[in-house]
Write an enzyme that holds these catalytic residues in place. Structure first.
Site, PDB file in Angstrom:
ATOM      1  N   GLY A 220       0.768  -1.235   0.000  1.00  0.00           N
ATOM      2  CA  GLY A 220       0.000   0.000   0.000  1.00  0.00           C
ATOM      3  C   GLY A 220       0.797   1.282   0.000  1.00  0.00           C
ATOM      4  O   GLY A 220       0.221   2.366  -0.152  1.00  0.00           O
ATOM      5  N   GLU A 252       4.240  -6.889   1.928  1.00  0.00           N
ATOM      6  CA  GLU A 252       3.920  -7.226   0.525  1.00  0.00           C
ATOM      7  C   GLU A 252       3.875  -5.932  -0.281  1.00  0.00           C
ATOM      8  O   GLU A 252       2.828  -5.534  -0.768  1.00  0.00           O
ATOM      9  CB  GLU A 252       2.545  -7.888   0.442  1.00  0.00           C
ATOM     10  CG  GLU A 252       2.335  -9.061   1.347  1.00  0.00           C
ATOM     11  CD  GLU A 252       0.860  -9.315   1.661  1.00  0.00           C
ATOM     12  OE1 GLU A 252       0.565 -10.405   2.167  1.00  0.00           O
ATOM     13  OE2 GLU A 252       0.004  -8.434   1.413  1.00  0.00           O
ATOM     14  N   GLY A 254       4.299  -3.549  -3.391  1.00  0.00           N
ATOM     15  CA  GLY A 254       4.330  -3.661  -4.845  1.00  0.00           C
ATOM     16  C   GLY A 254       4.791  -2.349  -5.448  1.00  0.00           C
ATOM     17  O   GLY A 254       5.955  -2.136  -5.780  1.00  0.00           O
ATOM     18  N   ARG A 255       3.844  -1.399  -5.514  1.00  0.00           N
ATOM     19  CA  ARG A 255       4.076  -0.114  -6.180  1.00  0.00           C
ATOM     20  C   ARG A 255       5.337   0.605  -5.672  1.00  0.00           C
ATOM     21  O   ARG A 255       6.083   1.167  -6.449  1.00  0.00           O
ATOM     22  CB  ARG A 255       2.856   0.772  -5.929  1.00  0.00           C
ATOM     23  CG  ARG A 255       2.876   2.074  -6.667  1.00  0.00           C
ATOM     24  CD  ARG A 255       1.710   2.963  -6.239  1.00  0.00           C
ATOM     25  NE  ARG A 255       0.500   2.264  -5.951  1.00  0.00           N
ATOM     26  CZ  ARG A 255      -0.556   2.180  -6.771  1.00  0.00           C
ATOM     27  NH1 ARG A 255      -0.540   2.769  -7.933  1.00  0.00           N
ATOM     28  NH2 ARG A 255      -1.632   1.514  -6.406  1.00  0.00           N
ATOM     29  N   TYR A 295      -8.693   4.639 -12.977  1.00  0.00           N
ATOM     30  CA  TYR A 295      -8.692   5.331 -11.672  1.00  0.00           C
ATOM     31  C   TYR A 295      -8.530   6.838 -11.802  1.00  0.00           C
ATOM     32  O   TYR A 295      -8.247   7.504 -10.797  1.00  0.00           O
ATOM     33  CB  TYR A 295      -7.523   4.845 -10.802  1.00  0.00           C
ATOM     34  CG  TYR A 295      -7.350   3.352 -10.713  1.00  0.00           C
ATOM     35  CD1 TYR A 295      -8.283   2.547 -10.070  1.00  0.00           C
ATOM     36  CD2 TYR A 295      -6.229   2.732 -11.262  1.00  0.00           C
ATOM     37  CE1 TYR A 295      -8.104   1.186  -9.980  1.00  0.00           C
ATOM     38  CE2 TYR A 295      -6.041   1.363 -11.179  1.00  0.00           C
ATOM     39  CZ  TYR A 295      -6.989   0.596 -10.545  1.00  0.00           C
ATOM     40  OH  TYR A 295      -6.805  -0.755 -10.464  1.00  0.00           O
ATOM     41  N   CYS A 320     -10.437   2.786 -29.866  1.00  0.00           N
ATOM     42  CA  CYS A 320     -11.743   3.377 -30.181  1.00  0.00           C
ATOM     43  C   CYS A 320     -12.509   3.673 -28.893  1.00  0.00           C
ATOM     44  O   CYS A 320     -13.545   3.055 -28.615  1.00  0.00           O
ATOM     45  CB  CYS A 320     -12.529   2.430 -31.061  1.00  0.00           C
ATOM     46  SG  CYS A 320     -11.930   2.516 -32.719  1.00  0.00           S
ATOM     47  N   TYR A 349       1.465  -2.007 -11.904  1.00  0.00           N
ATOM     48  CA  TYR A 349       0.095  -2.098 -12.453  1.00  0.00           C
ATOM     49  C   TYR A 349       0.029  -1.486 -13.859  1.00  0.00           C
ATOM     50  O   TYR A 349      -0.981  -0.914 -14.242  1.00  0.00           O
ATOM     51  CB  TYR A 349      -0.919  -1.448 -11.501  1.00  0.00           C
ATOM     52  CG  TYR A 349      -0.791  -1.987 -10.091  1.00  0.00           C
ATOM     53  CD1 TYR A 349      -1.238  -3.271  -9.786  1.00  0.00           C
ATOM     54  CD2 TYR A 349      -0.181  -1.237  -9.076  1.00  0.00           C
ATOM     55  CE1 TYR A 349      -1.070  -3.794  -8.506  1.00  0.00           C
ATOM     56  CE2 TYR A 349      -0.020  -1.757  -7.792  1.00  0.00           C
ATOM     57  CZ  TYR A 349      -0.468  -3.033  -7.524  1.00  0.00           C
ATOM     58  OH  TYR A 349      -0.305  -3.553  -6.269  1.00  0.00           O
TER      59      TYR A 349
HETATM   60  N1  LLP Z   1      -1.168  -6.942  -0.437  1.00  0.00           N
HETATM   61  C1  LLP Z   1      -2.448  -7.055  -0.765  1.00  0.00           C
HETATM   62  C2  LLP Z   1      -3.298  -7.940   0.007  1.00  0.00           C
HETATM   63  C3  LLP Z   1      -2.983  -6.319  -1.841  1.00  0.00           C
HETATM   64  O1  LLP Z   1      -4.271  -6.425  -2.152  1.00  0.00           O
HETATM   65  C4  LLP Z   1      -2.139  -5.457  -2.574  1.00  0.00           C
HETATM   66  C5  LLP Z   1      -2.649  -4.690  -3.711  1.00  0.00           C
HETATM   67  C6  LLP Z   1      -0.787  -5.378  -2.206  1.00  0.00           C
HETATM   68  C7  LLP Z   1      -0.326  -6.130  -1.116  1.00  0.00           C
HETATM   69  C8  LLP Z   1       0.196  -4.485  -2.921  1.00  0.00           C
HETATM   70  O2  LLP Z   1      -0.185  -3.170  -2.826  1.00  0.00           O
HETATM   71  P1  LLP Z   1       0.828  -1.997  -3.270  1.00  0.00           P
HETATM   72  O3  LLP Z   1       2.025  -2.039  -2.368  1.00  0.00           O
HETATM   73  O4  LLP Z   1       1.225  -2.241  -4.674  1.00  0.00           O
HETATM   74  O5  LLP Z   1       0.026  -0.767  -3.119  1.00  0.00           O
HETATM   75  N2  LLP Z   1      -4.391  -1.700  -9.786  1.00  0.00           N
HETATM   76  C9  LLP Z   1      -4.338  -0.685  -8.759  1.00  0.00           C
HETATM   77  C10 LLP Z   1      -3.746  -1.209  -7.472  1.00  0.00           C
HETATM   78  C11 LLP Z   1      -4.473  -2.428  -6.958  1.00  0.00           C
HETATM   79  C12 LLP Z   1      -3.842  -2.948  -5.680  1.00  0.00           C
HETATM   80  C13 LLP Z   1      -4.381  -4.286  -5.349  1.00  0.00           C
HETATM   81  N3  LLP Z   1      -3.826  -4.846  -4.162  1.00  0.00           N
HETATM   82  C14 LLP Z   1      -3.551   0.528  -9.287  1.00  0.00           C
HETATM   83  O6  LLP Z   1      -3.125   0.516 -10.429  1.00  0.00           O
HETATM   84  O7  LLP Z   1      -3.423   1.512  -8.563  1.00  0.00           O
END
Ligand code: LLP
Length: 400
Positions: A220, A252, A254-255, A295, A320, A349
């Site tokens: 997150g 966990e 990601g971004r 978004y 399109c 993403y």
């Molecule tokens: N853990 C869980 C349980 C999650 O659901 C997610 C993201 C993460 C970790 C990783 O979150 P991050 O660190 O990347 O924020 N497609 C959307 C984001 C969807 C996130 C889904 N879950 C976007 O492009 O902003």
């Protein structure tokens, strides 16, 4: 930079994704710094980017994998990540998958519901060793982010409510299951440290109450896009140290790790001017970078050949759809027709949400090493790959 970007586009065609090793290294280092001196076990959320080469880089720097599906799990296996550094996440886990990932000896699972816990209890009757079970708790904390990526309120579809916890421990003790700890993830692209402080202290208190010592704090962590600020890492360091001293902590992210390291490169095919703005129409599109249309995300961009004059510019794709926006209107130098446009913050993403809309192939992914050399880490698809699973039979009118 221009000649390098053009050389790559010669080799793999446009559009393509480009990942900067130097930025990845900075991000990895800053994550480790925040958690230094804690018993910390990071994983990378593969949903943000499933390229096995990138996963192998994370593994090299001590980062495991958080996966949802067999597809993501396979990417982690190709990336060389051992099952002992993996976390399995997600809703509605099937009995077949539970069996499969138990046989694969996945180290950790976030249990999303009481129903799911019962499936694990069932398996316990035939299996000696299960993964470590973490209960995903939904703490009713509202994250300040786009509504589609908030997950911490009880109307959301994730996790259990705190009042479910006693029943979970009851099911566990009756079935000889061990609950390893708690998991929390209240949303994505959160840039205020206070939200994390609330969520982290919430599960830390639960851990004390229920005498467990391991916590998975989810992901997150937000990054700066257009006019959004960065998460304050000094403050995050203080928060995680205040909360988790003496605990085993998994995460966990990601971004945070990959978002800023990735660019989406496309060619500006045509400039079109209306009363209010200049529209650059590129050979890219929302099929490859869905975030702006889904978004209303506002990524920044640069181009190889800017004109001297500044205007309100909107960058669009060639699909399109009127909503096929890559960058909403921003006041900056116009890209010349024919120049390459780099859309920034596209590492997370971006490719992982790409699709075949309008029949365009998925793009290549390229890795830019710190010594300036490049590796193609995924070839572009060919034009017809999106048809590869279709039947070539012709319609047969069975009523005639
Ligand atoms: N853990 C869980 C349980 C999650 O659901 C997610 C993201 C993460 C970790 C990783 O979150 P991050 O660190 O990347 O924020 N497609 C959307 C984001 C969807 C996130 C889904 N879950 C976007 O492009 O902003």
């Amino acid at each position: 930079m221009k000649s390098m970007l053009e050389t790559i586009s010669h080799e793999v065609g446009t559009p393509y994704y480009l990942y900067h090793e130097s930025i990845l290294l900075q991000r990895i280092q800053s994550m480790w710094k925040v958690f230094s001196d804690l018993d910390f076990h990071p994983t990378f959320a593969i949903k943000a980017n499933a390229n096995p080469y990138l996963l192998s880089m994370f593994h090299h720097y001590g980062i495991g994998a958080d996966f949802i599906s067999k597809g993501e799990y396979n990417a982690a296996v190709i990336g060389g990540i051992p099952a002992s550094s993996m976390v399995w996440n997600g809703n509605a886990k099937s009995v077949d998958d539970i069996q499969f990932f138990t046989n694969a000896k996945i180290q950790n699972v976030n249990v999303d519901s009481i129903n799911e816990l019962k499936k694990w209890a069932q398996l316990k009757t035939t299996k000696e060793t299960l993964p470590s079970l973490f209960l995903r708790i939904n703490p009713s904390i509202e994250a300040h982010t786009h509504p589609y990526i908030r997950t911490g309120m009880n109307q959301h579809k994730f996790g259990m409510l705190p009042q479910d916890i006693p029943l979970c421990f009851d099911i566990a003790s009756k079935n000889n299951l061990e609950i390893e700890g708690f998991h929390v993830h209240v949303g994505s692209q959160i840039t205020d440290a206070e939200t994390f402080e609330q969520a982290y202290s919430y599960i830390r208190d639960l851990a004390i109450q229920y005498h467990v010592n391991s916590l998975n704090i989810g992901g997150g962590w937000g990054i700066p896009y257009f006019e959004t600020s960065a998460l304050d890492l000094q403050q995050m360091r203080k928060i995680v140290h205040d909360c988790f001293h003496g605990f085993k902590v998994l995460c966990e992210l990601g971004r945070f790790l990959i978002g800023e390291a990735g660019w989406y490169l496309c060619r500006n095919c045509e400039n079109r001017e209306n009363d209010e703005e200049m529209i650059s129409i590129t050979d890219g599109g929302m099929n490859h970078l869905l975030r702006p249309s889904l978004y209303k995300a506002h990524h920044t961009f640069s181009c190889t050949d800017p004109k001297p004059e500044k205007k309100n510019i909107r960058v669009m794709g060639r699909l399109c759809e009127t909503g096929d926006i890559l960058v909403p209107t921003a006041y900056q130098n116009c890209p010349e027709e024919g120049s390459l446009i780099a859309i920034h913050q596209a590492g997370a993403y971006g490719f992982s949400m790409a699709n075949h809309y309008n029949g365009f192939p998925l793009p290549a992914e390229v890795f830019l090493h710190t010594d300036g050399t490049c590796s193609v880490i995924r070839k572009a698809e060919t034009e017809n790959q999106f048809l590869s699973q279709c039947s070539v039979e012709k319609y047969n009118d069975s009523s005639s």
